[in-house]
Design a protein around this motif. Sequence first.
Motif, PDB file in Angstrom:
ATOM      1  N   ILE A 370       0.886  -1.286  -0.020  1.00 22.49           N
ATOM      2  CA  ILE A 370      -0.066  -0.026  -0.150  1.00 22.49           C
ATOM      3  C   ILE A 370       0.702   1.308  -0.101  1.00 22.49           C
ATOM      4  O   ILE A 370       0.481   2.206  -0.540  1.00 22.49           O
ATOM      5  CB  ILE A 370      -0.933  -0.213   1.218  1.00 22.49           C
ATOM      6  CG1 ILE A 370      -2.119  -1.278   1.019  1.00 22.49           C
ATOM      7  CG2 ILE A 370      -1.583   1.348   1.402  1.00 22.49           C
ATOM      8  CD1 ILE A 370      -2.970  -1.190   2.288  1.00 22.49           C
ATOM      9  N   LEU A 371       1.895   1.069   0.615  1.00 18.40           N
ATOM     10  CA  LEU A 371       3.062   2.316   0.695  1.00 18.40           C
ATOM     11  C   LEU A 371       3.504   2.737  -0.754  1.00 18.40           C
ATOM     12  O   LEU A 371       3.765   3.826  -1.038  1.00 18.40           O
ATOM     13  CB  LEU A 371       4.122   1.950   1.660  1.00 18.40           C
ATOM     14  CG  LEU A 371       4.917   2.955   2.077  1.00 18.40           C
ATOM     15  CD1 LEU A 371       4.543   4.314   2.823  1.00 18.40           C
ATOM     16  CD2 LEU A 371       6.096   2.639   2.785  1.00 18.40           C
ATOM     17  N   LEU A 372       3.771   1.352  -1.449  1.00 19.71           N
ATOM     18  CA  LEU A 372       4.117   1.755  -3.054  1.00 19.71           C
ATOM     19  C   LEU A 372       2.910   2.344  -3.624  1.00 19.71           C
ATOM     20  O   LEU A 372       3.250   3.097  -4.604  1.00 19.71           O
ATOM     21  CB  LEU A 372       4.503   0.268  -3.550  1.00 19.71           C
ATOM     22  CG  LEU A 372       5.947  -0.433  -3.074  1.00 19.71           C
ATOM     23  CD1 LEU A 372       5.867  -1.573  -3.565  1.00 19.71           C
ATOM     24  CD2 LEU A 372       6.951   0.570  -3.916  1.00 19.71           C
ATOM     25  N   GLY A 373       1.773   1.823  -3.416  1.00 19.21           N
ATOM     26  CA  GLY A 373       0.450   2.592  -3.934  1.00 19.21           C
ATOM     27  C   GLY A 373       0.428   3.894  -3.760  1.00 19.21           C
ATOM     28  O   GLY A 373       0.103   4.788  -4.479  1.00 19.21           O
ATOM     29  N   ILE A 374       0.781   4.505  -2.550  1.00 17.62           N
ATOM     30  CA  ILE A 374       0.925   5.797  -2.254  1.00 17.62           C
ATOM     31  C   ILE A 374       1.924   6.600  -2.919  1.00 17.62           C
ATOM     32  O   ILE A 374       1.619   7.526  -3.710  1.00 17.62           O
ATOM     33  CB  ILE A 374       0.917   6.001  -0.579  1.00 17.62           C
ATOM     34  CG1 ILE A 374      -0.210   5.402   0.108  1.00 17.62           C
ATOM     35  CG2 ILE A 374       1.272   7.548  -0.156  1.00 17.62           C
ATOM     36  CD1 ILE A 374       0.210   5.338   1.667  1.00 17.62           C
ATOM     37  N   MET A 563      -5.529   3.678 -14.883  1.00 18.22           N
ATOM     38  CA  MET A 563      -5.806   2.356 -15.115  1.00 18.22           C
ATOM     39  C   MET A 563      -6.048   1.503 -13.832  1.00 18.22           C
ATOM     40  O   MET A 563      -5.194   1.661 -12.950  1.00 18.22           O
ATOM     41  CB  MET A 563      -5.038   1.584 -16.078  1.00 18.22           C
ATOM     42  CG  MET A 563      -5.097   2.242 -17.362  1.00 18.22           C
ATOM     43  SD  MET A 563      -3.426   1.864 -18.401  1.00 18.22           S
ATOM     44  CE  MET A 563      -3.404   0.060 -18.396  1.00 18.22           C
ATOM     45  N   THR A 564      -7.016   0.593 -13.844  1.00 15.91           N
ATOM     46  CA  THR A 564      -7.271  -0.367 -12.606  1.00 15.91           C
ATOM     47  C   THR A 564      -7.350  -1.883 -13.062  1.00 15.91           C
ATOM     48  O   THR A 564      -6.190  -2.495 -13.032  1.00 15.91           O
ATOM     49  CB  THR A 564      -8.287   0.011 -11.763  1.00 15.91           C
ATOM     50  OG1 THR A 564      -9.684   0.389 -12.730  1.00 15.91           O
ATOM     51  CG2 THR A 564      -8.275   1.337 -10.996  1.00 15.91           C
ATOM     52  N   VAL A 565      -8.391  -2.233 -13.655  1.00 13.18           N
ATOM     53  CA  VAL A 565      -8.787  -3.772 -13.939  1.00 13.18           C
ATOM     54  C   VAL A 565      -7.650  -4.038 -15.035  1.00 13.18           C
ATOM     55  O   VAL A 565      -7.074  -5.155 -14.973  1.00 13.18           O
ATOM     56  CB  VAL A 565     -10.214  -4.041 -14.301  1.00 13.18           C
ATOM     57  CG1 VAL A 565     -10.638  -5.289 -14.507  1.00 13.18           C
ATOM     58  CG2 VAL A 565     -11.070  -3.337 -13.242  1.00 13.18           C
ATOM     59  N   LEU A 584      -1.094  -6.662  -6.266  1.00 17.27           N
ATOM     60  CA  LEU A 584      -1.279  -5.874  -7.503  1.00 17.27           C
ATOM     61  C   LEU A 584      -2.506  -5.113  -7.267  1.00 17.27           C
ATOM     62  O   LEU A 584      -2.407  -3.833  -7.478  1.00 17.27           O
ATOM     63  CB  LEU A 584      -1.285  -6.456  -8.837  1.00 17.27           C
ATOM     64  CG  LEU A 584       0.157  -7.072  -9.142  1.00 17.27           C
ATOM     65  CD1 LEU A 584       0.026  -8.153 -10.321  1.00 17.27           C
ATOM     66  CD2 LEU A 584       1.274  -6.134  -9.345  1.00 17.27           C
ATOM     67  N   MET A 585      -3.595  -5.492  -6.873  1.00 21.24           N
ATOM     68  CA  MET A 585      -4.839  -5.084  -6.818  1.00 21.24           C
ATOM     69  C   MET A 585      -4.616  -3.599  -5.688  1.00 21.24           C
ATOM     70  O   MET A 585      -5.462  -2.745  -5.984  1.00 21.24           O
ATOM     71  CB  MET A 585      -5.983  -6.066  -6.447  1.00 21.24           C
ATOM     72  CG  MET A 585      -6.296  -6.981  -7.767  1.00 21.24           C
ATOM     73  SD  MET A 585      -7.465  -8.010  -7.121  1.00 21.24           S
ATOM     74  CE  MET A 585      -9.074  -7.046  -6.943  1.00 21.24           C
ATOM     75  N   ALA A 586      -4.310  -4.275  -4.445  1.00 20.75           N
ATOM     76  CA  ALA A 586      -4.191  -3.141  -3.268  1.00 20.75           C
ATOM     77  C   ALA A 586      -3.381  -1.833  -3.929  1.00 20.75           C
ATOM     78  O   ALA A 586      -3.851  -0.986  -3.498  1.00 20.75           O
ATOM     79  CB  ALA A 586      -3.618  -3.969  -2.262  1.00 20.75           C
ATOM     80  N   ALA A 587      -2.242  -2.275  -4.562  1.00 20.83           N
ATOM     81  CA  ALA A 587      -1.331  -1.255  -4.998  1.00 20.83           C
ATOM     82  C   ALA A 587      -2.017  -0.332  -5.783  1.00 20.83           C
ATOM     83  O   ALA A 587      -1.979   0.916  -5.921  1.00 20.83           O
ATOM     84  CB  ALA A 587       0.056  -1.653  -5.346  1.00 20.83           C
ATOM     85  N   THR A 588      -2.539  -0.836  -6.902  1.00 21.65           N
ATOM     86  CA  THR A 588      -3.135  -0.199  -7.925  1.00 21.65           C
ATOM     87  C   THR A 588      -4.452   0.711  -7.650  1.00 21.65           C
ATOM     88  O   THR A 588      -4.311   1.868  -7.895  1.00 21.65           O
ATOM     89  CB  THR A 588      -3.711  -1.108  -9.109  1.00 21.65           C
ATOM     90  OG1 THR A 588      -2.649  -2.085  -9.600  1.00 21.65           O
ATOM     91  CG2 THR A 588      -4.148  -0.483 -10.336  1.00 21.65           C
ATOM     92  N   MET A 589      -5.165   0.096  -6.473  1.00 22.90           N
ATOM     93  CA  MET A 589      -6.342   0.807  -6.291  1.00 22.90           C
ATOM     94  C   MET A 589      -5.895   2.106  -5.352  1.00 22.90           C
ATOM     95  O   MET A 589      -6.537   3.105  -5.310  1.00 22.90           O
ATOM     96  CB  MET A 589      -7.271  -0.029  -5.447  1.00 22.90           C
ATOM     97  CG  MET A 589      -8.702   0.472  -5.251  1.00 22.90           C
ATOM     98  SD  MET A 589      -9.723   0.473  -6.883  1.00 22.90           S
ATOM     99  CE  MET A 589      -9.708   1.976  -7.173  1.00 22.90           C
TER     100      MET A 589
END
Length: 788
Positions: A370-374, A563-565, A584-589
Amino acid sequence: VACNLPRRCWLVCKHSLTAHQALVKQWKESNGTSRTAGMNGNGPSRLVDPLEDPLPGVGTYEDFNTIDWVREKSKDRDRHREITNKSRQSTVALLHSISDAFSGWLLMLLVGLMSGALAGGIDISAHWMTDVKGGLCLRGFWFNHEHCCWLSNETTFQERDRCPQWQSWAELITGKSEGPFAYIMNYLMYIFWALMFSFLAVILVRAFAPYACGSGIPEIKTILSGFIIRGYLGKWTLIIKTITLVLAVSSGLSLGKEGPLVHVACCCANILCHLFTKYRKNEAKRREVLSAAAAVGVSVAFGAPIGGVLFSLEEVSYYFPLKTLWRSFFAALVAAFTLRSINPFGNSRLVLFYVEFHTPWHLVELAPFILLGIFGGLWGALFIKANIAWCRLRKTTCLGHYPVIEVLVVAALTALLAYPNSYTRMSGSELISELFNDCSLLDSSQLCGYKQVNTGVDNSLADRPAGPGLYTALWQLALALVFKMMITVITFGMKVPSGLFIPSMAVGAIAGRLLGVGMEQLAYYNHDSVIFKGWCSQGADCITPGLYAMVGAAACLGGVTRMTVSLVVIMFELTGGLEYIVPLMAATMTSKWVADAFGREGIYEAHIRLNGYPFLEPKEEFEHSSLAVDVMRPRRMDPALAVLTQEGMTVGEVESTHFSGFPVVVSSESQRLVGFVLRRDLLISIDNARKRQDGIVSASQVVFTEHTPLLPPDAPPPLRLRCIMDLSPFTVTDHTPMDITVDIFRKLGLRQCLVTHNGRLLGIITKKDILKHMAQMANRDPDSILFN
């Protein structure tokens, strides 16, 4: 009465036109008019009726105009209905009906084959030309570095990239491979080839195909929404984009080939559409094919056919019926199979970054993911703002007048700073592949420079303490991260083909690898702490840095494009890491949420707005309480709306008009709406009538009624044009909320809508009016919408 209603069904119009044909026939019989008499001048001149004789050019569109989706779909339904009715009458017509139904699938097959073949050629050429910057193969100059050393028996595992058959430029010119002089020689040759490739790319684009620059995805999104840009998907654009894409990627500029491959695939589809009548003559049908071609582009770019279909659906397409979904799937399959047959990567795999590790991840690791997603969201928002600011500076200052110099300066700066660092010297694809890989005991990469320790556990992949080699690699990666983040901002948008997928993924992969190594060392030295206790024992393979690189790449690409899905599917197709879907889903969202907090536009939407394209974003909400009367033209104190009356106007008066289209009313006094007619169709019909009907002069009356009005005996013959008029134009009342009007424009693909009050015409709303109003409400310059 039905013909004077502002909203009429197609059935009433059809009956009206049938009655019109009968009246024309009766008029001809009563006046003794025949084609032969008119041609020979022995009888009254023939009254041209375009309904019986369809005119070439009527129903087509000029450049930088929006298509009428409703009319195009209606034309296709009429064509299909006619073919179906005829198929019951003869065997030949039945075969024609079958071939017409099969033509869509045949076209998808051809698009897949052509796009896959071009993508394979681009991959092979770009790999070879990238390696040419470093040296040449003595066995044959056409071999790249990897292929040259494949058959060598003198390659060691530690130095698997070095073999006698491949020589650097320093060895070829001076005969020396080591020492400062050899290093400087290789450095200079690297800069020379980078400048040469980038110069050729920008010169070819400027000289032959100006539309071949950039990514192409913003323009393709605009075209798929119904806008027409002649030449953007033409043969010259295809040829030049294919050649210059190889040159631009090989020059070492911070760009990728994935976005431009979508443009290349759409060019292939547009060219092949001309082989089939139903796609050549119908703009809406052609856009269904272009939507499938966008899926093909991503399929061949990443080896991700399913991700390509979802990319087209989520990111690019404006109109995506179920039939297009099936055909996109088939075309992406054919393209992926073609690319696999060519085998451009030489590893018998379709995917670009196949990962060998399958270590399970732990729930605790969701926090760094999630940190990478941020990070990806913050980087995406920062990149969009910085890149748009730079592109606006380019458009509004003298910088934009010297694109060749700009490209050469950026290429020289990139080569100068990239060569000393091995991670920036290699191509973007090689860098990402290196960062995605996990380390084994025999791996000689600097990223695997761990200390060898004896833990007493037989596990060759166990977490180990970092050694000097790894620390050096981490410093180089940190510098590479800063360099990539800065240089990509000024590279994207230059006058060369430039994609954004690979540079964005490279930034994320570097950040992810740095975090992954940090987590790995934290787990190694603190395996007894509360966080790691119970699932990470000493000597176990707990943390996989390559997985963090993969998640970081997805997060940064998601932050830039939103992009997400489709992105998650592309990533697991790209790497084969099916078990890593949840990270991948957690980071992308997370990336999308964080980036949306700073602005809802992705990079492609931002470039569409920067260029002023008339694109009505389907994801954007209309949050204002305006009414149709607030947006329509004419406004208060403006001149009256230009209209045509159904009778009483002359050919000269019609030809002197300058607007793109006109409402047709009963009379200037009543302003009761009859229909809508396009100026292009008017001019084509008048020009054809002058050639085919005697007596048509500027004083001839233009008639839009079913019955010809009574005229003085000495008056010139009238020109009847009811058949080119849209008898069912879309109308809204003056008190219709604009959020409903915007939804109508989006979902029906309208180019204009008429505004009425108690049946009387008040004004007109075009797509450009809506975009200007939305820009004004968002405190932006409404005149930034450049095109009609």
